[in-house]
Write a protein that holds these residues in place. Structure first.
Motif, PDB file in Angstrom:
ATOM      1  N   TYR A   1      11.095  43.416  27.318  1.00 62.20           N
ATOM      2  CA  TYR A   1      11.168  43.240  25.734  1.00 62.20           C
ATOM      3  C   TYR A   1      11.797  44.319  24.835  1.00 62.20           C
ATOM      4  O   TYR A   1      11.328  45.458  25.359  1.00 62.20           O
ATOM      5  CB  TYR A   1      10.057  42.381  24.995  1.00 62.20           C
ATOM      6  CG  TYR A   1       9.148  43.244  25.220  1.00 62.20           C
ATOM      7  CD1 TYR A   1       8.590  43.913  23.829  1.00 62.20           C
ATOM      8  CD2 TYR A   1       7.936  43.272  25.840  1.00 62.20           C
ATOM      9  CE1 TYR A   1       7.600  44.729  23.638  1.00 62.20           C
ATOM     10  CE2 TYR A   1       6.856  44.637  25.855  1.00 62.20           C
ATOM     11  CZ  TYR A   1       6.696  45.074  24.622  1.00 62.20           C
ATOM     12  OH  TYR A   1       5.810  45.851  24.567  1.00 62.20           O
TER      13      TYR A   1
ATOM     14  N   LYS B   1       6.204  42.158  29.782  1.00 63.31           N
ATOM     15  CA  LYS B   1       5.466  41.183  29.483  1.00 63.31           C
ATOM     16  C   LYS B   1       5.098  40.522  30.921  1.00 63.31           C
ATOM     17  O   LYS B   1       4.180  39.729  30.670  1.00 63.31           O
ATOM     18  CB  LYS B   1       6.039  40.144  28.598  1.00 63.31           C
ATOM     19  CG  LYS B   1       6.636  40.459  27.160  1.00 63.31           C
ATOM     20  CD  LYS B   1       5.337  40.391  26.134  1.00 63.31           C
ATOM     21  CE  LYS B   1       5.956  40.704  24.971  1.00 63.31           C
ATOM     22  NZ  LYS B   1       4.728  40.359  24.054  1.00 63.31           N
TER      23      LYS B   1
ATOM     24  N   ASP C   1      12.578  31.524  19.612  1.00 60.66           N
ATOM     25  CA  ASP C   1      11.745  31.465  20.678  1.00 60.66           C
ATOM     26  C   ASP C   1      11.232  30.050  20.692  1.00 60.66           C
ATOM     27  O   ASP C   1      11.662  29.175  19.895  1.00 60.66           O
ATOM     28  CB  ASP C   1      10.472  32.539  20.278  1.00 60.66           C
ATOM     29  CG  ASP C   1       9.684  32.164  19.078  1.00 60.66           C
ATOM     30  OD1 ASP C   1       9.743  31.175  18.397  1.00 60.66           O
ATOM     31  OD2 ASP C   1       8.749  33.037  18.752  1.00 60.66           O
TER      32      ASP C   1
ATOM     33  N   TYR D   1       7.764  35.820  25.093  1.00 62.36           N
ATOM     34  CA  TYR D   1       8.465  36.353  23.860  1.00 62.36           C
ATOM     35  C   TYR D   1       8.162  35.797  22.513  1.00 62.36           C
ATOM     36  O   TYR D   1       8.607  36.474  21.509  1.00 62.36           O
ATOM     37  CB  TYR D   1       9.947  36.394  24.120  1.00 62.36           C
ATOM     38  CG  TYR D   1      10.227  36.964  25.520  1.00 62.36           C
ATOM     39  CD1 TYR D   1      10.678  38.096  25.576  1.00 62.36           C
ATOM     40  CD2 TYR D   1      10.491  36.349  26.695  1.00 62.36           C
ATOM     41  CE1 TYR D   1      11.285  38.937  26.651  1.00 62.36           C
ATOM     42  CE2 TYR D   1      10.706  36.922  27.832  1.00 62.36           C
ATOM     43  CZ  TYR D   1      11.205  38.281  27.775  1.00 62.36           C
ATOM     44  OH  TYR D   1      11.298  39.014  28.979  1.00 62.36           O
TER      45      TYR D   1
ATOM     46  N   ASP E   1      10.943  45.083  20.686  1.00 56.50           N
ATOM     47  CA  ASP E   1      10.506  44.667  19.492  1.00 56.50           C
ATOM     48  C   ASP E   1      10.848  45.566  18.507  1.00 56.50           C
ATOM     49  O   ASP E   1      10.113  46.688  18.612  1.00 56.50           O
ATOM     50  CB  ASP E   1       8.985  44.733  19.648  1.00 56.50           C
ATOM     51  CG  ASP E   1       8.192  43.828  18.537  1.00 56.50           C
ATOM     52  OD1 ASP E   1       8.862  44.109  17.377  1.00 56.50           O
ATOM     53  OD2 ASP E   1       7.326  43.081  18.704  1.00 56.50           O
ATOM     54  N   TYR E   2      11.889  45.151  17.542  1.00 60.23           N
ATOM     55  CA  TYR E   2      12.273  46.181  16.823  1.00 60.23           C
ATOM     56  C   TYR E   2      11.417  46.059  15.425  1.00 60.23           C
ATOM     57  O   TYR E   2      11.507  47.076  14.951  1.00 60.23           O
ATOM     58  CB  TYR E   2      13.764  45.558  16.103  1.00 60.23           C
ATOM     59  CG  TYR E   2      14.732  45.731  17.200  1.00 60.23           C
ATOM     60  CD1 TYR E   2      15.662  47.038  17.042  1.00 60.23           C
ATOM     61  CD2 TYR E   2      15.234  45.072  18.357  1.00 60.23           C
ATOM     62  CE1 TYR E   2      16.811  47.175  17.800  1.00 60.23           C
ATOM     63  CE2 TYR E   2      16.164  45.382  19.312  1.00 60.23           C
ATOM     64  CZ  TYR E   2      17.042  46.598  18.822  1.00 60.23           C
ATOM     65  OH  TYR E   2      17.744  46.859  19.863  1.00 60.23           O
TER      66      TYR E   2
ATOM     67  N   LYS F   1       8.029  46.460  15.779  1.00 56.76           N
ATOM     68  CA  LYS F   1       7.171  47.582  16.093  1.00 56.76           C
ATOM     69  C   LYS F   1       7.872  49.004  16.546  1.00 56.76           C
ATOM     70  O   LYS F   1       7.109  50.019  16.979  1.00 56.76           O
ATOM     71  CB  LYS F   1       6.399  47.148  17.188  1.00 56.76           C
ATOM     72  CG  LYS F   1       5.368  46.111  16.992  1.00 56.76           C
ATOM     73  CD  LYS F   1       4.553  45.617  18.368  1.00 56.76           C
ATOM     74  CE  LYS F   1       3.641  44.464  17.976  1.00 56.76           C
ATOM     75  NZ  LYS F   1       3.016  43.687  19.158  1.00 56.76           N
TER      76      LYS F   1
ATOM     77  N   GLU G   1       9.178  49.029  19.815  1.00 56.02           N
ATOM     78  CA  GLU G   1       8.570  49.201  21.033  1.00 56.02           C
ATOM     79  C   GLU G   1       9.245  48.396  22.158  1.00 56.02           C
ATOM     80  O   GLU G   1       9.632  47.331  21.869  1.00 56.02           O
ATOM     81  CB  GLU G   1       6.837  48.698  21.005  1.00 56.02           C
ATOM     82  CG  GLU G   1       6.117  48.606  22.275  1.00 56.02           C
ATOM     83  CD  GLU G   1       4.928  48.005  22.088  1.00 56.02           C
ATOM     84  OE1 GLU G   1       4.090  48.566  21.544  1.00 56.02           O
ATOM     85  OE2 GLU G   1       4.856  46.716  22.348  1.00 56.02           O
TER      86      GLU G   1
ATOM     87  N   VAL H   1       7.654  38.509  19.212  1.00 58.73           N
ATOM     88  CA  VAL H   1       8.675  39.771  19.494  1.00 58.73           C
ATOM     89  C   VAL H   1       9.689  39.661  18.439  1.00 58.73           C
ATOM     90  O   VAL H   1      10.234  38.597  18.088  1.00 58.73           O
ATOM     91  CB  VAL H   1       9.268  39.883  20.732  1.00 58.73           C
ATOM     92  CG1 VAL H   1      10.078  41.027  21.023  1.00 58.73           C
ATOM     93  CG2 VAL H   1       7.955  39.768  21.974  1.00 58.73           C
ATOM     94  N   THR H   2       9.833  40.882  17.708  1.00 54.31           N
ATOM     95  CA  THR H   2      10.986  40.879  16.590  1.00 54.31           C
ATOM     96  C   THR H   2      12.176  41.322  17.326  1.00 54.31           C
ATOM     97  O   THR H   2      12.312  42.594  17.479  1.00 54.31           O
ATOM     98  CB  THR H   2      10.518  41.676  15.447  1.00 54.31           C
ATOM     99  OG1 THR H   2       9.242  41.229  15.005  1.00 54.31           O
ATOM    100  CG2 THR H   2      11.398  41.582  14.393  1.00 54.31           C
TER     101      THR H   2
END
Length: 182
Positions: free
Chosen positions: A137, A148, A181, A168, A139-140, A142, A144, A171-172
């Protein structure tokens, strides 16, 4: 060298590494989500290279001409024939059979636009090649990138894909309006 450079670029861009369980699998399909921006490819390659891995990615065989073939081979590109007489799934199963180590990154949404249903090719490749699915993943929110966990396909496609998609949640995406999602 590539590992250190990739890690430095990610840090400079403000990204950090999340969990990276499963990246040592010799063979797997890497399910990469969410995919809503062209930046996902760059972040993904930097992330995976920064942890010392190199996942292959699908690219039309027509792009494999000099000098691009050198670049795409170096980056992990896997040429595919998207003609009607040839199954991409079967082509990738053959690649898995012929290599000792092969990790193939696939974006199951198949588009950067909202996708209510995921494409099922990543699942069928893993199932037919008898390899696990590593869920990666970005994650925009965070900033990060990580994994997963590992999923082993059971053959119950709808149920399995639903289960994979639940990982997911929260998760952004780069463009959150384009990530659906479950």
């Amino acid at each position: 060298m590539k590992k250190r450079i990739s890690k430095a670029i990610l840090r400079l861009a403000g990204w950090k590494l999340g969990p990276v369980d499963g990246v040592d699998l010799p063979k797997c399909v890497v399910c990469v989500a969410p995919h809503t921006s062209n930046w996902d490819f760059i972040v993904g390659k930097l992330f995976y290279t920064s942890i010392g891995c190199n996942a292959g990615f699908l690219i039309k065989k027509e792009w494999f001409f000099f000098p691009f073939n050198i670049l795409f081979n170096w980056m992990g590109g896997v040429p595919v024939n998207r003609g009607k007489k040839s199954s991409v799934t079967d082509q990738m199963v053959e690649v898995f059979k012929t290599r000792e180590r092969f990790q193939l990154a696939v974006t199951p949404e198949g588009t950067r636009k909202p996708a209510k249903e995921w494409k099922k090719g990543f699942y069928y490749i893993a199932l037919k090649a008898n390899v696990p699915i590593l869920m990666a993943y970005f994650d925009y929110g965070k900033k990060e990138a990580g994994t997963k966990g590992i999923f082993y396909p059971t053959g119950e496609m709808e149920k399995d894909i639903h289960e994979i998609r639940t990982h997911y949640r929260g998760v952004t995406a780069c463009h959150p309006e384009n990530f659906i999602d479950v």
